[in-house]
Motif scaffolding. Structure first.
Motif: not given
Length: 257
Positions: A14-34
Motif C-alpha cells: 500500500m505504501a510503495r507508490r508514495p514511497y517511490a515518489i518520495l525517493c525520486a523527489v529526494f534524489a532529483v532535488q539532491q542532484l539539483a542542489v549539488l
C-alpha cells in the motif's frame, strides 16, 4: 512470525507508490542542489562533501527519513477497507504482533532511505566532479585539484551518522533506527490530542538519540563519555517503553467490540 510478515507486506504494497515518489523527489532535488553548489564561486574546487554540507542535504535527508517512516502505516488508516469492515483490526493477531508488523514496515522504509542516500552519494560523486572541473577550467583556466571518493566520505560529517565506523556507533545507529520506526508508527496509531503528544515524545527521543550520537563522537575525541550520557540513555529508554505501552493501548482501544 508469518502473520507479522504478512501484515508488513500488506503495508509495503500500500505504501510503495508514495514511497517511490518520495525517493525520486529526494534524489532529483539532491542532484539539483549539488550541481548548483558546485557552480558557486566561493565553493570552487571544494568537492562533493562541501557541496553536500552547504546545500543542507543532511536536513533534506532527515525530512525524507521521517516522511518515509510515516508512510509505513497505510493499513491503519485505510478508509476504503474500513467502510467494508475489513481492516487490520479484523486480523486474528494480538496487539503486540500488529505493532511489530507496523514497526517492521517503518524500519524497512527507513533503511531504504539510508541505502538510497549512500547510493546517491556514490552516483553523484562523478557528475559533481565533472562539473567542478568544468567550472574551474572556465574561471581559472585549469582543473581544480580533485579529492578521491574516500576523502569525500571522510570529510562529509553528515555521512558520519550513516556509515558505522566503530561497534558503539553501529549499536547507536541500530537503536536510532528502531526508535524512529517505533515512534513514527505510534504517531499513526493515535488520534486527536494523543497524536500530538506522541509527536512531542518523538521529538524528545530524536533529541536524545542525537545527543547520544554526539557523545559517542566526543568519546573518540576526548577519550571519555560526557556525564550527560547516562541521563540521555535513561530518558530515551523510559520514553520508548512508555511509547510501546501507549501504542498497545491505542490498538486495544481501536479493536472492534
Amino acid at each position: 512470525m508469518r502473520p507479522i510478515l504478512s501484515l508488513a507486506a500488506w503495508n509495503w504494497r500500500m505504501a510503495r507508490r508514495p514511497y517511490a515518489i518520495l525517493c525520486a523527489v529526494f534524489a532529483v532535488q539532491q542532484l539539483a542542489v549539488l550541481l548548483y553548489q558546485v557552480r558557486r564561486p566561493d565553493l570552487l574546487g571544494a568537492g562533493l562533501a562541501a557541496s553536500y554540507s552547504e546545500g543542507l542535504q543532511i536536513y533534506a535527508f532527515g525530512i525524507t527519513f521521517l516522511l518515509a517512516g510515516l508512510l509505513a502505516g497505510p493499513a491503519v488508516n485505510d478508509q476504503k477497507r474500513a467502510r467494508c469492515s475489513y481492516t487490520w483490526l479484523t486480523l486474528p493477531l494480538p496487539p503486540a504482533a500488529r505493532l511489530a508488523a507496523q514497526a517492521l514496515t517503518a524500519a524497512v522504509l527507513l533503511l531504504g532511505v539510508v541505502a538510497l542516500q549512500l547510493v546517491l552519494y556514490v552516483l553523484y560523486f562523478f557528475p559533481v566532479q565533472v562539473m567542478q572541473n568544468a567550472a574551474a577550467t572556465q574561471r581559472i583556466g585549469q582543473e581544480a585539484a580533485s579529492m578521491r571518493f574516500y576523502e569525500e566520505v571522510i570529510l562529509n560529517r553528515g555521512l558520519y551518522w550513516l556509515i558505522p565506523r566503530r561497534p558503539l556507533q553501529a549499536v547507536l545507529l541500530a537503536l536510532t533506527l528502531a526508535a524512529a520506526a517505533l515512534l513514527l508508527t505510534a504517531v499513526r496509531l493515535h488520534r486527536g490530542w494523543r497524536r500530538g503528544a506522541a509527536l512531542l515524545i518523538g521529538v524528545v527521543c530524536a533529541i536524545e538519540c542525537a545527543r547520544l550520537l554526539w557523545s559517542e563522537m566526543d568519546y573518540v575525541r576526548w577519550d571519555y563519555l560526557p556525564p550527560r550520557t547516562a541521563g540521555d540513555a535513561v530518558v530515551l529508554a523510559g520514553l520508548l517503553a512508555f511509547s510501546v505501552w501507549w501504542a498497545l493501548r491505542a490498538i486495544r482501544r481501536a479493536e472492534p467490540a
